[in-house]
Design an enzyme around this catalytic site. Structure first.
Site, mmCIF file in Angstrom:
data_model
loop_
_atom_site.group_PDB
_atom_site.id
_atom_site.type_symbol
_atom_site.label_atom_id
_atom_site.label_comp_id
_atom_site.label_asym_id
_atom_site.label_seq_id
_atom_site.Cartn_x
_atom_site.Cartn_y
_atom_site.Cartn_z
ATOM 1 C CG ASN A 1 -1.865 1.235 1.325
ATOM 2 O OD1 ASN A 1 -1.838 2.195 0.538
ATOM 3 N ND2 ASN A 1 -2.243 1.566 2.490
ATOM 4 C CE LYS B 1 -0.193 3.279 4.812
ATOM 5 N NZ LYS B 1 -0.081 3.449 6.311
ATOM 6 C CD GLU C 1 -3.639 -2.351 7.495
ATOM 7 O OE1 GLU C 1 -2.499 -2.214 6.783
ATOM 8 O OE2 GLU C 1 -4.300 -1.364 7.253
#
Length: 241
Positions: free
Chosen positions: A9, A11, A165
Site C-alpha cells: 500500500n 498510500k 490492521e
C-alpha cells in the site's frame, strides 16, 4: 484453498516517474519467488495507468486504494469501479483506518464500497482493526466483530480479502506480536461463512519480521505500508522464508 497474498500500500507516495523506477528495480528481484504467492501493488490513482503498463506481462497485479459505491455521478474527487477495471485494476483497499479516521468512512459506506467493487469484478481488501485505546480497554474482539458484522452485509465472501490492521501498529514502528496477530486473525476467520478467505496482517510489516509473521498458521499474507515503497525491502518481504 486459502491464497497467500502480499500487497503493498503506497498510500500518498510516488509520482509516475518514481513508479516506473520502482517497477524496473522490483520485478527482477521476485522472478524466482513461488508463483503461488500473489503480489499486488496498490498505488495512488495518478500512478495506476503507468503502473498497469509497467506491470504488463509480469505476475504482479494492480490494486487501487479506494473506490466509490456509485458507478458514476457528481462525486468530485472520487473514483468509480468501472474506471479502475478499465485500466487493469484487480484489487482495491477498502476501509483502511486512515480513510475511516481522516475522511469520515463509516462501516455503512465501507459496505457500499465493498459491494460496488465486487459488482465490477474487483476483489476488495477490507481493513479492520482496533485503536490503542480500544485495545487497552479490552475491546479488541468486540470492535472487530462489530466491524465485520456491519461491513460484510450482503458481501460475497468468495471474492474477498481481509486485512487485520491494528491501528496502533500502522506507521508507528510497533508491530503486533505474531502470536497475537495470529489469535485475532483466527477470531476474524471464525466470524466468516467462508473459511477460505485470505486474511492478511498489516501494521509495521518489515523485512526483519515477515518470516515470523508468515510462519503463523492463520495468517495468509501481509498488507505492507512503508516497507513497500523500497523495491529491495518489499522484495525481501515477498521472498519471505
Amino acid at each position: 484453498m486459502r491464497k497467500i497474498i502480499i500487497a503493498g500500500n503506497w498510500k500518498m507516495y510516488k509520482t509516475q516517474e518514481e513508479t516506473l523506477e520502482f517497477v524496473q528495480a522490483f520485478k527482477s528481484k521476485i522472478e524466482d519467488t513461488d508463483e503461488a504467492r500473489k503480489v499486488i501493488l496498490c498505488a495512488p490513482f495518478t500512478a495506476l495507468g503507468v503502473l498497469s503498463k509497467g506491470l504488463h506481462g509480469s505476475r504482479i497485479e494492480l490494486g487501487a486504494q479506494n473506490v466509490h459505491w456509485a458507478d458514476e455521478g457528481a462525486y468530485t474527487g472520487e473514483i468509480a469501479a468501472p474506471m479502475l477495471a478499465e485500466i487493469g485494476v484487480s484489487y482495491v483497499i477498502i476501509g483502511h483506518s486512515e480513510r475511516r479516521q481522516y475522511f469520515g468512512e463509516t462501516d455503512e459506506t465501507v459496505n457500499l464500497r465493498l459491494k460496488a467493487a465486487q459488482r465490477h469484478g474487483l476483489t476488495p481488501i477490507l481493513c479492520v482493526g482496533e485503536s490503542k485505546a480500544q485495545r487497552d480497554a479490552g475491546e479488541t474482539e468486540n470492535i472487530i466483530i462489530n466491524q465485520l458484522k456491519k461491513d460484510l452485509v450482503d458481501v460475497d465472501q468468495n471474492n474477498l480479502v481481509i486485512a487485520y490492521e491494528p491501528i496502533w501498529a500502522i506507521g508507528t514502528g510497533d508491530t503486533c506480536e505474531a502470536l497475537e496477530a495470529n489469535r485475532v486473525i483466527g477470531l476474524i476467520r471464525a466470524q466468516l461463512t467462508n473459511p477460505n478467505v485470505t486474511i492478511q496482517y498489516g501494521g509495521s510489516v518489515k523485512p526483519d519480521n515477515i518470516d515470523e509473521i508468515m510462519a503463523q498458521p492463520e495468517i495468509d499474507g501481509a498488507l505492507v505500508g512503508g516497507a513497500s515503497l523500497d523495491p529491495t525491502s518489499f522484495a525481501r518481504i515477498v521472498n519471505y522464508q
